[in-house]
Structure formats: C-alpha cells, structure tokens
Design a protein around this motif. Structure first.
Motif, PDB file in Angstrom:
ATOM      1  N   HIS A 209     -14.712   8.531 -23.312  1.00 51.27           N
ATOM      2  CA  HIS A 209     -15.003   7.312 -24.074  1.00 51.27           C
ATOM      3  C   HIS A 209     -15.903   6.383 -23.277  1.00 51.27           C
ATOM      4  O   HIS A 209     -15.660   6.132 -22.092  1.00 51.27           O
ATOM      5  CB  HIS A 209     -13.706   6.567 -24.403  1.00 51.27           C
ATOM      6  N   ARG A 214     -15.717   2.454 -30.126  1.00 52.39           N
ATOM      7  CA  ARG A 214     -16.049   2.380 -31.539  1.00 52.39           C
ATOM      8  C   ARG A 214     -14.775   2.686 -32.316  1.00 52.39           C
ATOM      9  O   ARG A 214     -13.777   3.149 -31.737  1.00 52.39           O
ATOM     10  CB  ARG A 214     -17.157   3.372 -31.876  1.00 52.39           C
ATOM     11  N   ASP A 215     -14.795   2.493 -33.600  1.00 48.61           N
ATOM     12  CA  ASP A 215     -13.600   2.712 -34.416  1.00 48.61           C
ATOM     13  C   ASP A 215     -13.047   4.132 -34.260  1.00 48.61           C
ATOM     14  O   ASP A 215     -11.845   4.354 -34.254  1.00 48.61           O
ATOM     15  CB  ASP A 215     -13.909   2.453 -35.899  1.00 48.61           C
TER      16      ASP A 215
END
Length: 217
Positions: A209, A214-215
C-alpha cells in the motif's frame, strides 16, 4: 471486542499513534506492546512485553495474536552504520514476523518505505525491499506492507535531516501529482490510522500500500 494485537515500536512516531488507536478501538480486547523499557502508559487492555528483540522466542504464546503491527525502523544517521541499520530494519522485523507466525499470529502489518526494492541502488531501499520479500514468504493469512514517504510529526528523538525536510514539505507536496503522489510526505498519525483500517478489513493475501490509502487500498 475479541481481537488481540502486538505492537512493535510503540514509542516511535507511528507506533505511539497506533498504540493509542488500538487501545481505544472496541475491536481489540488486549494490546501487547513490545518495549525495552516501561512505557508509562496505563490502560486496562495494555500488556507490556519487555524485550530487546534478541530472544523473541522466549515470549512464546504472548505473540499468538490476531494482528502483529510492526513499526520498527531507524535511519542510517541514527543507526551509525550499515550493519546497525540492517539489524533494526531487517533482522528485528523478520525475526518478529517469523516468531509471531510460529506462535500462531494471523496477520502481519509492517511500515516499510516508498521506493523499497531488493534491486534499488540505495542501500536503505534495498534493505527495506529484502525485508518485504522475507515477511511476504511467511504463511500468514494476510501481510500488509505500507510504504509511506517522509513521515511528518514530532519525534521523541531528534533527526535533523528529517526536521529540515518537514519544514520544506508544505511547499513541495503540491508539486507531487499523478504517479509522484506516493512521494508526498504523510503524517505518522495517518499511517497509524491506515494500519488499523487494513487490519480490520480481513483481506487475505500479500498487499503493498502507498499512502494515502485509496478506498480499495
């Protein structure tokens, strides 16, 4: 409220923020902090595990938790040598991941760094890349590797180069767009929040990540 967690590096910029979030999150019934010295923190859910990371095997079932959060890390300047840096950012991290998995830990979340790669030119980035590869090979249900850029926030230990970079960060960050967005400075508190969010998702597999999340991760 039935999850258990271990936090390595609970006095650092990210670790201290994460420890407080875990202690106040209703999902966790106990949080075990690996520390060399007493933290001076009182909480019904907190359990301190004193260790210098040289004999983690002695902790046994204390590392049998749902989630292991590893916030260990130093810099070349603070470590003083390549060997000392590698001891913290590779050996201690990988040993923790290995011993905790053997004890029964299910999920491993670790703070790495943007640009980490076993093939990087920079020694710092190569060590981080080797660490990522090593922990990814352990049979955890999930491994989450977070690669923040420069961390913003007040540290207990002074780091002059990072202090200067923090002062320059507000002017530089808006210029980093598109693919360069991952190199924007990020607050230590935001990294801690991202680690907690990822742990509670319960998404299996190995994931890398960049921040901000982000979502979809």
């Amino acid at each position: 409220m039935n999850r258990t967690a271990v936090v390595a590096g609970p006095t650092g910029l990210v670790g201290a923020q994460l420890l407080q979030r875990l202690l106040h999150d209703p999902a966790y019934r106990e949080v075990r902090a690996l520390t060399r010295r007493p933290l001076g923190v009182r909480h019904d859910r907190l359990r301190e595990l004193h260790t210098d990371y040289a004999q983690l095997d002695l902790l046994g079932d204390a590392l049998a938790v749902d989630d292991v959060f590893c916030c260990l890390g130093t810099t070349m300047a603070v470590a003083g040598s390549r060997a000392a840096f590698e001891d913290v950012d590779y050996r201690m991290v990988v040993d923790l991941a290995r011993v905790a998995r053997h004890a029964g830990a299910q999920q491993f979340l670790v703070v790495s760094a943007v640009g980490a790669s076993r093939h990087a030119l920079a020694f710092y980035s190569r060590v981080k890349g080797r660490m990522e590869a090593a922990v990814s090979q352990l049979d955890y249900a999930a491994v989450h590797i977070l690669r923040p850029s420069l961390l913003l926030g007040e540290r207990a230990q002074s780091r002059p180069a990072e202090d200067l970079a923090q002062r320059l960060a507000p002017a530089i960050a808006p210029l980093l767009r598109g693919p360069l967005r991952r190199y924007r400075p990020v607050r230590g508190a935001d990294v801690a929040e991202a680690m907690l969010r990822l742990a509670l998702r319960g998404e299996p597999g190995v994931h890398v990540h960049h921040l901000p999340l982000r979502d979809g991760g």
